[in-house]
Scaffold this motif. Structure first.
Motif, PDB file in Angstrom:
ATOM      1  N   SER A 168       0.942  -0.896   0.033  1.00 34.93           N
ATOM      2  CA  SER A 168       0.010  -0.174  -0.076  1.00 34.93           C
ATOM      3  C   SER A 168       1.051   1.452   0.401  1.00 34.93           C
ATOM      4  O   SER A 168       1.633   1.057   0.893  1.00 34.93           O
ATOM      5  CB  SER A 168      -0.883   0.278   1.336  1.00 34.93           C
TER       6      SER A 168
ATOM      7  N   ASN B 277      -4.013  -0.185   6.340  1.00 35.70           N
ATOM      8  CA  ASN B 277      -4.497  -1.515   7.007  1.00 35.70           C
ATOM      9  C   ASN B 277      -4.147  -2.959   6.579  1.00 35.70           C
ATOM     10  O   ASN B 277      -3.789  -3.496   7.368  1.00 35.70           O
ATOM     11  CB  ASN B 277      -6.065  -1.397   5.967  1.00 35.70           C
ATOM     12  N   SER B 278      -3.590  -2.868   5.118  1.00 32.53           N
ATOM     13  CA  SER B 278      -2.615  -4.146   4.715  1.00 32.53           C
ATOM     14  C   SER B 278      -1.519  -4.121   5.370  1.00 32.53           C
ATOM     15  O   SER B 278      -1.378  -5.585   5.505  1.00 32.53           O
ATOM     16  CB  SER B 278      -3.029  -3.947   3.546  1.00 32.53           C
TER      17      SER B 278
ATOM     18  N   THR C 144      -7.052  -2.928  -1.811  1.00 28.65           N
ATOM     19  CA  THR C 144      -8.124  -2.696  -3.144  1.00 28.65           C
ATOM     20  C   THR C 144      -7.990  -1.743  -3.969  1.00 28.65           C
ATOM     21  O   THR C 144      -8.661  -0.539  -3.319  1.00 28.65           O
ATOM     22  CB  THR C 144      -9.220  -3.757  -3.605  1.00 28.65           C
TER      23      THR C 144
ATOM     24  N   ASN D  36      -9.811   0.320  -7.179  1.00 24.36           N
ATOM     25  CA  ASN D  36     -10.739   0.135  -8.707  1.00 24.36           C
ATOM     26  C   ASN D  36     -10.284  -1.632  -9.014  1.00 24.36           C
ATOM     27  O   ASN D  36      -9.965  -1.721 -10.544  1.00 24.36           O
ATOM     28  CB  ASN D  36      -9.948   0.452  -9.541  1.00 24.36           C
ATOM     29  N   PHE D  37     -10.929  -1.936  -8.216  1.00 23.31           N
ATOM     30  CA  PHE D  37     -10.767  -3.652  -8.316  1.00 23.31           C
ATOM     31  C   PHE D  37      -9.676  -4.497  -8.796  1.00 23.31           C
ATOM     32  O   PHE D  37      -9.856  -5.207  -8.990  1.00 23.31           O
ATOM     33  CB  PHE D  37     -11.958  -3.777  -9.472  1.00 23.31           C
TER      34      PHE D  37
ATOM     35  N   SER E  10      -6.705  -5.527   2.349  1.00 20.89           N
ATOM     36  CA  SER E  10      -7.994  -4.349   2.631  1.00 20.89           C
ATOM     37  C   SER E  10      -8.825  -3.923   1.361  1.00 20.89           C
ATOM     38  O   SER E  10      -8.167  -3.872   0.304  1.00 20.89           O
ATOM     39  CB  SER E  10      -7.185  -4.005   3.744  1.00 20.89           C
TER      40      SER E  10
ATOM     41  N   GLY F 202     -12.409  -1.356   1.005  1.00 14.15           N
ATOM     42  CA  GLY F 202     -13.903  -0.454   1.368  1.00 14.15           C
ATOM     43  C   GLY F 202     -14.422  -1.114   1.466  1.00 14.15           C
ATOM     44  O   GLY F 202     -16.264  -1.064   1.859  1.00 14.15           O
ATOM     45  N   THR F 203     -15.102  -2.820   1.032  1.00 13.61           N
ATOM     46  CA  THR F 203     -16.182  -3.526   0.841  1.00 13.61           C
ATOM     47  C   THR F 203     -16.532  -4.624   2.223  1.00 13.61           C
ATOM     48  O   THR F 203     -15.429  -5.307   2.474  1.00 13.61           O
ATOM     49  CB  THR F 203     -16.757  -4.534  -0.886  1.00 13.61           C
TER      50      THR F 203
HETATM   51  C1  LIG Z   1      -7.902   5.050  -5.333  1.00 11.36           C
HETATM   52  C2  LIG Z   1      -8.292   4.071  -4.126  1.00 11.36           C
HETATM   53  C3  LIG Z   1      -9.125   2.754  -4.990  1.00 11.36           C
HETATM   54  C4  LIG Z   1      -9.931   2.242  -3.869  1.00 11.36           C
HETATM   55  N1  LIG Z   1     -10.789   1.219  -4.663  1.00 11.36           N
HETATM   56  C5  LIG Z   1     -11.723  -0.203  -4.137  1.00 11.36           C
HETATM   57  C6  LIG Z   1     -12.406  -0.831  -4.826  1.00 11.36           C
HETATM   58  O1  LIG Z   1     -12.256  -0.950  -6.131  1.00 11.36           O
HETATM   59  N2  LIG Z   1     -12.922  -1.610  -3.884  1.00 11.36           N
HETATM   60  C7  LIG Z   1     -12.839  -1.722  -2.318  1.00 11.36           C
HETATM   61  O2  LIG Z   1     -13.864  -2.336  -2.164  1.00 11.36           O
HETATM   62  N3  LIG Z   1     -12.222  -1.093  -2.438  1.00 11.36           N
HETATM   63  C8  LIG Z   1     -11.782   0.082  -2.419  1.00 11.36           C
HETATM   64  N4  LIG Z   1     -11.191   1.437  -2.387  1.00 11.36           N
HETATM   65  C9  LIG Z   1     -10.846   1.514  -0.392  1.00 11.36           C
HETATM   66  C10 LIG Z   1      -9.682   0.400   0.028  1.00 11.36           C
HETATM   67  O3  LIG Z   1      -9.637  -0.395  -0.774  1.00 11.36           O
HETATM   68  C11 LIG Z   1      -9.710   0.755   0.911  1.00 11.36           C
HETATM   69  O4  LIG Z   1     -10.079   1.778   2.106  1.00 11.36           O
HETATM   70  C12 LIG Z   1      -8.340  -0.288   2.028  1.00 11.36           C
HETATM   71  O5  LIG Z   1      -8.399  -0.576   3.370  1.00 11.36           O
HETATM   72  C13 LIG Z   1      -7.033   0.613   2.105  1.00 11.36           C
HETATM   73  O6  LIG Z   1      -6.021  -0.494   2.604  1.00 11.36           O
HETATM   74  P1  LIG Z   1      -4.621   0.066   2.633  1.00 11.36           P
HETATM   75  O7  LIG Z   1      -5.402   1.426   4.156  1.00 11.36           O
HETATM   76  O8  LIG Z   1      -3.455  -0.778   2.724  1.00 11.36           O
HETATM   77  O9  LIG Z   1      -4.105   1.063   1.890  1.00 11.36           O
HETATM   78  C14 LIG Z   1     -10.308   2.038  -2.746  1.00 11.36           C
HETATM   79  C15 LIG Z   1      -9.320   3.553  -1.960  1.00 11.36           C
HETATM   80  C16 LIG Z   1      -8.709   3.925  -3.273  1.00 11.36           C
HETATM   81  C17 LIG Z   1      -8.181   5.226  -2.611  1.00 11.36           C
END
Ligand SMILES: Cc1cc2nc3c(=O)[nH]c(=O)nc-3n(C[C@H](O)[C@H](O)[C@H](O)COP(=O)(O)O)c2cc1C
Length: 212
Positions: free
Chosen positions: A9, A15-16, A83, A85-86, A129, A131-132
């Protein structure tokens, strides 16, 4: 036994990255495992192009060190990613694209004409990790990185030992999820020591075409 744990990340300490930290704690409970944690953003890697397709460039010293270790030294590779954008963040996608020269034998083709994977010595695990919510990820699994990462590393010939997803956007504070990551890290390390094969799902559904 050496394991590389890659934190992918761009947001350190979120998170991850925390999931990986807990997974490493679990792995370290198994004393014969040596773990090296690497932040992928610390590794300079040019975008893939035809010129750099067969190896690292002179200025990519850290990337060369990393690919040498993946090729020659490690038994395990753990990738932690959010994650985006998928899919995965661009730097991780590019790292995987660039791995091609150590991951695929372009001179050998399998039964469907694809190059044969060369990472047979590596057992992978993926921490993701997003957001879903986790229940929705279970249904829409094919739109999340663990699905794609499993596919790619099986294509590269590696073993896939499993993957774990957290949909809590405050995973870094979620003791229950982090404890789960720690337990999964311990189990993964025990499997490395025992020489266990990859997960049953991978074995049944994901077996890539074999070389002739
Ligand atoms: C640019 C961007 C795109 C994202 N796309 C998705 C997505 O497609 N699906 C999803 O479930 N979460 C998505 N998220 C949410 C992140 O995956 C989520 O906040 C995650 O916990 C971040 O992990 P990190 O703290 O390790 O970076 C997105 C976040 C960002 C910033």
């Amino acid at each position: 036994m050496k394991v590389i744990a890659l934190s992918c990340s761009p947001s350190r300490g979120r998170n991850s990255d925390h999931m990986l930290g807990s997974f490493i704690e679990g792995m370290k409970e198994v004393s014969t495992i040596e773990v090296e944690k690497i932040y992928l953003e610390d590794i300079e890697i040019d975008n893939y192009n035809f010129e750099n397709s067969v190896g690292t460039m002179d200025h990519e010293t850290k990337f060369k060190e990393l690919t040498d270790k993946i090729k020659n030294e490690i038994t395990g590779l753990v990738i932690a990613t959010p994650t985006y954008n998928f899919s995965v963040p661009a730097h991780l996608k590019n790292f995987i694209d660039r791995l091609r020269f150590i991951a695929l034998d372009m001179n050998q083709k399998n039964s469907i004409g694809q190059p044969v994977g060369k990472l047979r010595h590596i057992k992978t695990y993926f921490l993701v990790s997003g957001g879903t919510p986790a229940w929705a990820e279970k249904i829409l699994f094919f739109t999340f990185p663990s699905f794609w990462l499993r596919g790619v590393f099986l294509y590269f010939g590696a073993h896939v030992m499993g993957a774990f997803y957290s949909g809590d956007v405050r995973t870094f504070q979620n003791k229950e999820i982090l404890n789960k990551c720690r337990r999964k890290g311990k189990i993964y390390a025990e499997k490395l020591v025992r020489g266990s094969r990859q997960g049953i799902l991978e074995h049944i559904f994901w077996r890539p075409p074999q070389s002739k």
